[in-house]
Design an enzyme around this catalytic site. Structure first.
Site, PDB file in Angstrom:
ATOM      1  N   CYS A  40       0.114 -10.283  -6.908  1.00  0.00           N
ATOM      2  CA  CYS A  40       1.034  -9.224  -7.345  1.00  0.00           C
ATOM      3  C   CYS A  40       0.783  -7.911  -6.598  1.00  0.00           C
ATOM      4  CB  CYS A  40       0.906  -8.951  -8.846  1.00  0.00           C
ATOM      5  SG  CYS A  40       1.343 -10.291  -9.931  1.00  0.00           S
ATOM      6  N   ARG A  41      -0.236  -7.191  -7.044  1.00  0.00           N
ATOM      7  CA  ARG A  41      -0.453  -5.824  -6.561  1.00  0.00           C
ATOM      8  C   ARG A  41      -0.915  -5.752  -5.114  1.00  0.00           C
ATOM      9  NH1 ARG A  41      -4.245  -4.021 -11.397  1.00  0.00           N
ATOM     10  NH2 ARG A  41      -4.670  -6.259 -11.322  1.00  0.00           N
ATOM     11  N   SER A  42      -1.957  -6.492  -4.752  1.00  0.00           N
ATOM     12  CA  SER A  42      -2.475  -6.340  -3.385  1.00  0.00           C
ATOM     13  C   SER A  42      -1.498  -6.826  -2.316  1.00  0.00           C
ATOM     14  CB  SER A  42      -3.859  -6.965  -3.232  1.00  0.00           C
ATOM     15  OG  SER A  42      -3.870  -8.331  -3.533  1.00  0.00           O
ATOM     16  N   CYS A  48      -6.837  -6.814  -5.261  1.00  0.00           N
ATOM     17  CA  CYS A  48      -6.544  -6.853  -6.695  1.00  0.00           C
ATOM     18  C   CYS A  48      -7.244  -8.079  -7.276  1.00  0.00           C
ATOM     19  CB  CYS A  48      -5.038  -6.836  -6.970  1.00  0.00           C
ATOM     20  SG  CYS A  48      -4.155  -8.350  -6.578  1.00  0.00           S
ATOM     21  N   ASN A  55      -4.548 -11.649  -6.137  1.00  0.00           N
ATOM     22  CA  ASN A  55      -3.926 -11.558  -4.810  1.00  0.00           C
ATOM     23  C   ASN A  55      -2.530 -12.198  -4.807  1.00  0.00           C
ATOM     24  OD1 ASN A  55      -4.432 -12.752  -1.457  1.00  0.00           O
ATOM     25  ND2 ASN A  55      -3.929 -10.678  -2.037  1.00  0.00           N
ATOM     26  N   ASP A  90      -1.888  -3.885 -13.871  1.00  0.00           N
ATOM     27  CA  ASP A  90      -1.528  -5.279 -13.595  1.00  0.00           C
ATOM     28  C   ASP A  90      -0.202  -5.606 -14.294  1.00  0.00           C
ATOM     29  OD1 ASP A  90      -1.370  -7.984 -13.127  1.00  0.00           O
ATOM     30  OD2 ASP A  90      -3.372  -8.435 -13.880  1.00  0.00           O
TER      31      ASP A  90
END
Length: 174
Positions: free
Chosen positions: A24-26, A19, A22, A136
């Protein structure tokens, strides 16, 4: 280039979630996929990591991501954000982007011989939700982190199917 200690067998397959920062999402996708791999008893054969195209190097995972993940039984751990590195394109067989901007950044940095390793997470199972990207949640409200988890769970279940197919084409260790 060696990535594993000599006394430890390397995994059969390595997956990298990507993401922006690095945080939140990943890392959430990394934790969800690790959880699924453990449930399937594949965690010894598959390594999972995450990185950011513009990583907030050294930052911990966003506390809102950690809390949302914990509510669903996922552990993000005490990891720190790291940037995408050139060697990642050699090391990881599957490099999975959270949105189109990440996929574009990966394509720009990726050696031409490794482009088949790149994909969007939702391409592995998000069509049923009508979503192509994992948005995001950073600047949004807490519900955004729940939506991200909903999407990542679906995408990771589909990605698990891809992982199983890749592993099936390889000899079982032992």
């Amino acid at each position: 280039m060696r990535f594993w200690p000599s006394k430890v067998a390397p995994p059969d397959l390595q997956v990298l979630m990507v993401c922006t920062g690095n945080i939140c999402r990943s890392p959430t996708a990394e934790a969800v996929l690790r959880h699924l791999l453990t449930q399937e008893r594949l965690d010894g054969r598959v390594a999972v990591d995450s990185a950011g195209t513009q990583a907030m190097v050294g930052w911990p995972s966003d506390p809102r991501s950690v809390a949302a993940a914990q509510r669903r039984g996922y552990v993000l751990g005490r990891r720190k954000a790291r940037p995408l590195r050139g060697e990642d394109f050699e090391r990881f067989e599957l490099i999975v982007a959270m949105d189109e901007s990440h996929l574009d950044a990966l394509r720009e940095r990726c050696p031409s011989g490794a482009r088949e390793r790149l994909s969007l997470l939702m391409a592995h199972g998000g069509a049923s939700l009508g979503r192509r990207e994992v948005p995001d949640p950073y600047y949004g409200n807490p519900e955004g982190f729940e939506l991200v988890l909903d999407l990542i769970e679906v995408g990771c279940r589909g990605l698990l199917s891809t992982v199983r197919q890749r592993l099936a084409s390889r000899p079982t260790p032992g």
